[in-house]
Design an enzyme around this catalytic site. Structure first.
Site, PDB file in Angstrom:
ATOM      1  N   ARG A 225       0.856  -1.189   0.000  1.00 23.07           N
ATOM      2  CA  ARG A 225       0.000   0.000   0.000  1.00 23.07           C
ATOM      3  C   ARG A 225       0.892   1.239   0.000  1.00 23.07           C
ATOM      4  O   ARG A 225       1.973   1.233   0.606  1.00 23.07           O
ATOM      5  CB  ARG A 225      -0.917   0.039   1.234  1.00 23.07           C
ATOM      6  CG  ARG A 225      -2.139  -0.866   1.166  1.00 23.07           C
ATOM      7  CD  ARG A 225      -3.151  -0.430   0.107  1.00 23.07           C
ATOM      8  NE  ARG A 225      -4.353  -1.240   0.086  1.00 23.07           N
ATOM      9  CZ  ARG A 225      -4.584  -2.248  -0.759  1.00 23.07           C
ATOM     10  NH1 ARG A 225      -3.680  -2.596  -1.653  1.00 23.07           N
ATOM     11  NH2 ARG A 225      -5.738  -2.905  -0.730  1.00 23.07           N
ATOM     12  N   HIS A 273      -1.646  -0.285  -9.802  1.00 23.40           N
ATOM     13  CA  HIS A 273      -2.335  -1.154  -8.829  1.00 23.40           C
ATOM     14  C   HIS A 273      -2.867  -2.421  -9.511  1.00 23.40           C
ATOM     15  O   HIS A 273      -4.059  -2.733  -9.456  1.00 23.40           O
ATOM     16  CB  HIS A 273      -3.469  -0.406  -8.113  1.00 23.40           C
ATOM     17  CG  HIS A 273      -3.872  -1.041  -6.820  1.00 23.40           C
ATOM     18  ND1 HIS A 273      -4.242  -0.336  -5.706  1.00 23.40           N
ATOM     19  CD2 HIS A 273      -3.942  -2.360  -6.456  1.00 23.40           C
ATOM     20  CE1 HIS A 273      -4.541  -1.174  -4.715  1.00 23.40           C
ATOM     21  NE2 HIS A 273      -4.374  -2.423  -5.162  1.00 23.40           N
TER      22      HIS A 273
END
Ligand code: NDP
Length: 310
Positions: A225, A273
């Protein structure tokens, strides 16, 4: 009365999940009703993703559990309106995809693939890369995803160091934990992979101080993250050569704003992502098994510890 299951995730996922969950819940012998719209006070389970629209769980008065389609639960874990169990996604397909992505990017650095592409410019540098056993890779986070990547890299003979919150034993992996463990790990690795969850305790795990521990020119791969890394500190370390290159899949703001310095930095690879994603065929099984467990009074799988945030 049927078990009412609300699907609250991206609408385009619904047809595939509906078909698969219909199959698996029928196999479990349950009387159920699956839909994307059910009156809140009649919902037993929510199949949840942050982009599905549910933010306030207060109206769901008979809710038994929220079953996340995402492995990372930072967007829901701190939600104070949620008072029932929260299960996160541990999915064989998601894990396999992440393992492939991590191994691919580690091999890119290990084999020096980018340098050897310069052969096209007529530069002949006949330096063979070392063997994997001469290369140390560190995985920060030894959960479902980190452990699988650690196993795969160890199977290729890399010297793998893993770091987690609690002590672990994983064959073929040097397992460290705690603050001192992080210092030991970072001071000897050439390639660092971040597979930690985004929690208050993991924010800025890589910062000016910890980046300075790395051997000069170390490489960083972040499919975890964005908040795990202090961006200013990483840019400074990239500019000074302390960090040789970074491959970043996740960011504090996504999509990564077009003006962000990562886009143009010569020593950064940005990926959008895509390191891995939940795969419906395997994930629907995990969701349905948890519904079966809930109805049978058995403990749910993969429960989130709301205090720890993962
Ligand atoms: P898990 O919850 O299974 O594992 C988390 C790991 O991090 C555990 O080993 C845990 O330690 C460790 N950890 C947590 N807090 C700390 C801390 N303060 N210090 C040291 N170690 C800590 O998560 P997963 O492996 O399933 O997923 C990891 C993350 O990957 C997700 O949270 C998500 O953010 C990200 N992800 C990214 C995707 C992408 O496409 N880019 C796709 C899917 C997930 P311990 O074992 O001791 O509890």
């Amino acid at each position: 009365m049927p078990v009412n299951v609300l699907f609250s995730a991206r609408p385009e996922l619904w047809p595939e999940y509906e078909a698969l969950m219909h199959l698996y819940l029928s196999d479990a012998g349950l009387d159920f009703h699956l839909a994307t719209d059910i009156p809140a006070d009649q919902v037993d389970y929510i199949v949840y993703a942050p982009n599905g629209g549910v933010q306030d769980f207060t109206p769901f008065t008979r809710l038994k559990a929220v079953l996340s389609l995402w492995a990372g639960v930072e967007k829901i874990s701190g939600n104070e309106t949620l008072t029932v169990p929260l299960a996160r996604m541990v999915d064989g397909g998601l894990t396999q995809g992440m393992t492939e992505w991590v191994v691919g990017h580690v091999l890119r650095y290990h084999l020096g693939m980018d340098q050897h592409i310069t052969l096209q410019d007529g530069v002949w540098t006949p330096d063979a890369p070392p063997l994997a056993q001469q290369r140390t890779v560190c995985i920060l986070g030894l959960g479902a995803l980190g452990e699988a990547s650690a196993h795969a890299l160890a199977a290729l003979n890399f010297h793998v160091i893993g770091w987690s919150r609690t002590a672990k034993t994983i064959p073929g992996v040097t397992c460290l934990h705690g603050k001192n463990g992080l210092r030991d790990a970072l001071s000897q690795v050439e390639i660092v992979v971040l597979l930690l969850p985004d929690t208050p305790a993991t924010e800025n795990t890589l910062n000016a101080e910890t980046l300075a521990l790395l051997p000069e020119g170390a490489k960083i791969i972040n499919p975890g993250r964005g908040p795990l890394i202090d961006d200013e500190a990483l840019l400074a370390a990239l500019n000074s050569g302390q960090v040789g290159h970074a491959t970043l899949d996740v960011f504090r703001t996504e999509p990564l704003p077009t003006e962000h310095p990562y886009w143009a930095h010569p020593n950064v690879t940005v990926t959008p992502h895509i390191a891995s994603e939940t795969r419906p065929v395997t994930a629907a099984q995990v969701i349905c098994e948890n519904i079966r467990r809930g109805e049978a009074g058995e403990p749910f799988l993969h429960l989130v510890d709301r205090k720890l945030g993962y």
